[in-house]
Design a protein around this motif. Structure first.
Motif, short mmCIF file in Angstrom:
data_model
loop_
_atom_site.label_atom_id
_atom_site.label_comp_id
_atom_site.label_asym_id
_atom_site.label_seq_id
_atom_site.Cartn_x
_atom_site.Cartn_y
_atom_site.Cartn_z
N LEU A 46 -4.51 14.86 10.03
CA LEU A 46 -4.74 15.66 8.68
C LEU A 46 -4.74 17.40 8.70
O LEU A 46 -4.17 17.88 7.80
N ARG A 51 -3.82 10.28 3.02
CA ARG A 51 -4.78 9.31 2.69
C ARG A 51 -5.21 8.34 3.65
O ARG A 51 -4.42 8.16 4.63
N HIS A 52 -6.38 7.80 3.34
CA HIS A 52 -6.84 6.76 4.48
C HIS A 52 -6.49 5.34 4.14
O HIS A 52 -6.42 5.17 2.83
N ASN A 53 -6.31 4.57 4.77
CA ASN A 53 -5.74 2.95 4.23
C ASN A 53 -7.12 2.48 4.28
O ASN A 53 -8.49 2.73 4.68
N PRO A 64 -6.47 7.48 8.77
CA PRO A 64 -5.61 8.47 8.03
C PRO A 64 -4.21 8.49 8.26
O PRO A 64 -3.49 8.24 9.48
N TRP A 110 0.69 -1.11 0.14
CA TRP A 110 -0.07 0.18 -0.07
C TRP A 110 0.91 1.05 -0.02
O TRP A 110 0.60 2.24 -0.82
N TRP A 163 1.21 4.03 -3.13
CA TRP A 163 0.94 5.54 -2.67
C TRP A 163 2.28 6.42 -2.95
O TRP A 163 2.26 7.60 -3.62
N GLY A 205 1.51 14.08 0.93
CA GLY A 205 0.12 13.96 0.77
C GLY A 205 -0.37 13.15 1.87
O GLY A 205 0.18 13.03 2.91
N SER A 256 2.54 6.93 -6.76
CA SER A 256 1.45 7.74 -7.03
C SER A 256 1.89 9.29 -7.04
O SER A 256 0.96 10.22 -7.62
N CYS A 257 2.51 9.55 -5.91
CA CYS A 257 2.98 10.90 -5.52
C CYS A 257 4.22 11.49 -6.45
O CYS A 257 4.80 12.51 -6.25
N ARG A 298 0.52 8.71 11.55
CA ARG A 298 -0.94 8.23 11.76
C ARG A 298 -1.42 8.39 13.26
O ARG A 298 -0.47 8.57 14.11
#
Length: 336
Positions: A66, A89-91, A96, A8, A12, A87, A15-16, A52
């Motif tokens: 966040l 995001r939530h898993n 978060p 995961w 991520w 960035g 994607s960044c 987190r």
């Protein structure tokens, strides 16, 4: 169970637009007792940081990573040194996470690291902390779009109301000395003359140092808008002198030779900002009061979720009682 899902996290980072060479490894870092922070590293030794909230039952409005990421991102380009936010995001389970830059340097988060810090650099680190705090309080709230971060109402009563609620929600038992300290603070609240960005938890374990200078300010989860002297008071609360208390001597870098005194920190801050620091005694006591309440929350979470305990352990009720007693002594010195 692995603390971070490597597949995961790899997706991520990719994607960044970050270059990643799997596999990723994750290691929990820092002596933090609140949000959980992990250093992730790929096969090519590139590193990033993931952050987190802790597991278990959380108090309302606490551990908002966040919101913290929004603040750090807003400070990019200001005089306040912060890591880049890539960035958030939530898993798959709805937790978060925030992905940020891994800054080089040293976090002086234990006495061994403090002892290895060259004596010639210790004074510079302490004074640069006071200077950096001045930079935090000089942030233009409109330019950074942080003017709506929190209420602009007087900060002291807001803090007393909020942290009294936190105490009631997290306490593991009664502590009359803390209740007495709360009443002393309520009677001594100073008027608020300005509103600035406030870090909320500014101390040596929340900054990254490099050869005597501060290169990163971390852990913005308690940041808000309020009286700038509150941050100076927090810094003083985490800056005991050698021999001042049994707790301090075991855990505080400031008790070692070479680090500046509290008076020197106050002078440096006043020189940097031009502010009147005559009310700082109130904020010093408030800082200690908050530390005791935060410690109680950590103790409560450790009982509820033992797996999230920090590597430095958790405070005991005796430690919390000692902090409150120390705060009463500082209040006496400040004539509160």
């Amino acid at each position: 169970m692995q603390p971070v899902d490597a597949d995961w996290a790899t997706d991520w980072l990719t994607s960044c637009g970050l270059q990643v060479s799997p596999p990723l490894t994750a290691q929990r870092i820092g002596a933090g007792l609140s949000n959980l922070t992990y250093r992730i590293e790929d096969h090519a030794a590139r590193a990033w940081v993931l952050r987190r909230p802790p597991s278990g039952k959380l108090l309302a409005s606490a551990h908002d990573v966040l919101r913290e990421a929004r603040i750090v991102d807003a400070l990019s380009g200001t005089a306040v040194p912060v890591p880049r936010i890539y960035g958030a995001r939530h898993n798959a389970t709805g937790v978060p996470w925030v992905l940020m830059e891994h800054l080089g340097g040293v976090v002086i988060d234990d006495m061994d690291t403090a002892a290895r810090t060259p004596i010639a650099e210790r004074a510079s680190i302490g004074l640069d902390m006071a200077t950096t705090l001045g930079h935090v309080h000089a942030v233009d709230l409109e330019e950074t779009r942080l003017q709506d971060l929190a209420s602009h109402n007087p900060y002291a009563p807001r803090q007393l109301k909020r942290w009294n609620r936190q105490w009631e929600a997290s306490k593991t038992g009664e502590l009359p000395a803390l209740d007495s300290l709360s009443r002393r603070l309520e009677r001594a609240m100073p008027a608020q003359e300005e509103t600035t960005l406030v870090h909320g938890d500014f101390h040596i374990k929340n900054v990254i140092t490099d050869h005597g200078t501060i290169v990163g300010v971390l852990d913005w989860e308690l940041s808000t808008l309020g009286n700038p002297l509150a941050d100076l008071g927090t810094l003083l609360a985490y800056w005991p002198a050698h021999g001042e208390s049994d707790i301090s001597d075991r855990t505080s870098a400031s008790t070692l030779p070479g680090f500046p005194s509290r008076a020197e920190l106050i002078d440096q801050y006043a020189t940097t900002t031009g502010r009147d620091t005559s009310d700082v005694g109130f904020w010093h006591v408030l800082g200690l009061w908050k530390i005791a309440i935060i410690a109680e929350g950590v103790l409560r979470r450790s009982l509820d979720t033992p797996a999230d305990r920090a590597r430095t352990g958790v405070p005991t009720r005796d430690v919390i009682t000692s902090i409150v007693s120390y705060a009463h002594a500082i209040a006496d010195d400040a004539s509160l």
